[in-house]
Design a protein around this motif. Structure first.
Motif, mmCIF file in Angstrom:
data_model
loop_
_atom_site.group_PDB
_atom_site.id
_atom_site.type_symbol
_atom_site.label_atom_id
_atom_site.label_comp_id
_atom_site.label_asym_id
_atom_site.label_seq_id
_atom_site.Cartn_x
_atom_site.Cartn_y
_atom_site.Cartn_z
ATOM 1 N N GLY A 102 0.809 -1.180 -0.150
ATOM 2 C CA GLY A 102 -0.006 0.107 0.029
ATOM 3 C C GLY A 102 0.865 1.227 0.176
ATOM 4 O O GLY A 102 2.074 1.110 0.212
ATOM 5 N N PHE A 103 0.083 2.370 -0.121
ATOM 6 C CA PHE A 103 0.901 3.613 0.059
ATOM 7 C C PHE A 103 1.096 3.970 1.471
ATOM 8 O O PHE A 103 0.520 3.871 2.231
ATOM 9 C CB PHE A 103 -0.131 4.694 -0.305
ATOM 10 N N ASN A 104 2.498 4.109 1.715
ATOM 11 C CA ASN A 104 2.796 4.523 2.926
ATOM 12 C C ASN A 104 3.397 6.002 2.898
ATOM 13 O O ASN A 104 3.669 6.692 2.090
ATOM 14 C CB ASN A 104 4.005 3.652 3.488
ATOM 15 N N GLN A 105 3.772 6.813 4.152
ATOM 16 C CA GLN A 105 4.124 7.899 4.241
ATOM 17 C C GLN A 105 5.506 8.151 3.474
ATOM 18 O O GLN A 105 5.483 9.111 2.836
ATOM 19 C CB GLN A 105 4.238 8.456 5.740
ATOM 20 N N GLU A 106 6.297 7.268 3.623
ATOM 21 C CA GLU A 106 7.477 7.375 2.951
ATOM 22 C C GLU A 106 7.423 7.608 1.254
ATOM 23 O O GLU A 106 8.059 8.317 0.862
ATOM 24 C CB GLU A 106 8.457 6.325 3.216
ATOM 25 N N PHE A 107 6.587 6.710 0.848
ATOM 26 C CA PHE A 107 6.439 6.625 -0.728
ATOM 27 C C PHE A 107 5.679 7.983 -1.063
ATOM 28 O O PHE A 107 6.280 8.732 -2.000
ATOM 29 C CB PHE A 107 5.595 5.776 -1.106
ATOM 30 N N LEU A 108 4.754 8.578 -0.342
ATOM 31 C CA LEU A 108 3.927 9.829 -0.544
ATOM 32 C C LEU A 108 5.017 10.955 -0.316
ATOM 33 O O LEU A 108 5.031 11.740 -1.443
ATOM 34 C CB LEU A 108 2.911 10.035 0.191
ATOM 35 N N LEU A 109 5.831 11.016 0.575
ATOM 36 C CA LEU A 109 6.734 12.158 0.633
ATOM 37 C C LEU A 109 7.879 11.999 -0.389
ATOM 38 O O LEU A 109 8.552 12.943 -0.634
ATOM 39 C CB LEU A 109 7.209 12.286 2.066
ATOM 40 N N GLY A 110 8.388 10.766 -0.598
ATOM 41 C CA GLY A 110 9.345 10.508 -1.530
ATOM 42 C C GLY A 110 9.253 11.146 -3.046
ATOM 43 O O GLY A 110 10.178 11.321 -3.901
ATOM 44 N N HIS A 111 7.760 11.105 -3.295
ATOM 45 C CA HIS A 111 7.342 11.452 -4.654
ATOM 46 C C HIS A 111 6.604 12.557 -4.461
ATOM 47 O O HIS A 111 5.788 12.832 -5.463
ATOM 48 C CB HIS A 111 6.549 10.376 -5.242
#
Length: 143
Positions: free
Chosen positions: A3-12
């Motif tokens: 799933g989407f996690n915070q690290e993925f969202l902030l990294g992109h």
């Protein structure tokens, strides 16, 4: 499935911002009837694409791709890709020309129809077509 996690969202995050800006521009083009606002929407959409391509060309820790004077490149040095920047410079020039042409066409439309609202122009066109149909019907009856 991951799933989407915070690290993925902030990294992109830059990409999410580019997509958001792109969707704002697309919404303006589709939802507004004013031709000037449509040109502004196209420019916003275009700018988001420019920013996206420029961000692709940047490499973290990369340097400008300029060879030293002795022309011996160090293979350990990481270089940024200059191609997206060059392409975007060309795209900016084309975008300015397209915007200028669009604004010139809007001026001519304003002179011809006395409005720059899309729905008003369509109504005027329908009225002219119905008048032409009536005139052609009457002229064929006279013969």
């Amino acid at each position: 499935m991951v799933g989407f996690n915070q690290e993925f969202l902030l990294g992109h995050l830059p990409y999410w911002l580019f997509i958001s800006l792109m969707m704002v521009g697309l919404y303006i083009v589709m939802a507004r009837g004013n031709l000037i606002k449509k040109i502004i929407g196209i420019n916003i959409f275009q700018t988001s694409v420019f920013m996206f391509y420029i961000s692709i060309g940047k490499i973290k820790g990369g340097t400008a791709p300029i060879l030293p004077l002795d022309m011996k490149a160090d293979p350990t040095v990481l270089y940024s890709n200059p191609l997206p920047h060059v392409l975007i410079l060309t795209a900016i020039v084309v975008g300015i020309a397209t915007t200028s042409l669009g604004l010139a066409l809007i001026i001519r439309i304003r002179e011809a129809y006395n409005t720059i609202e899309e729905l008003d122009i369509i109504e005027v066109e329908k009225g002219e077509q119905s008048r032409e149909n009536i005139y052609s019907t009457f002229s064929s009856l006279r013969r």
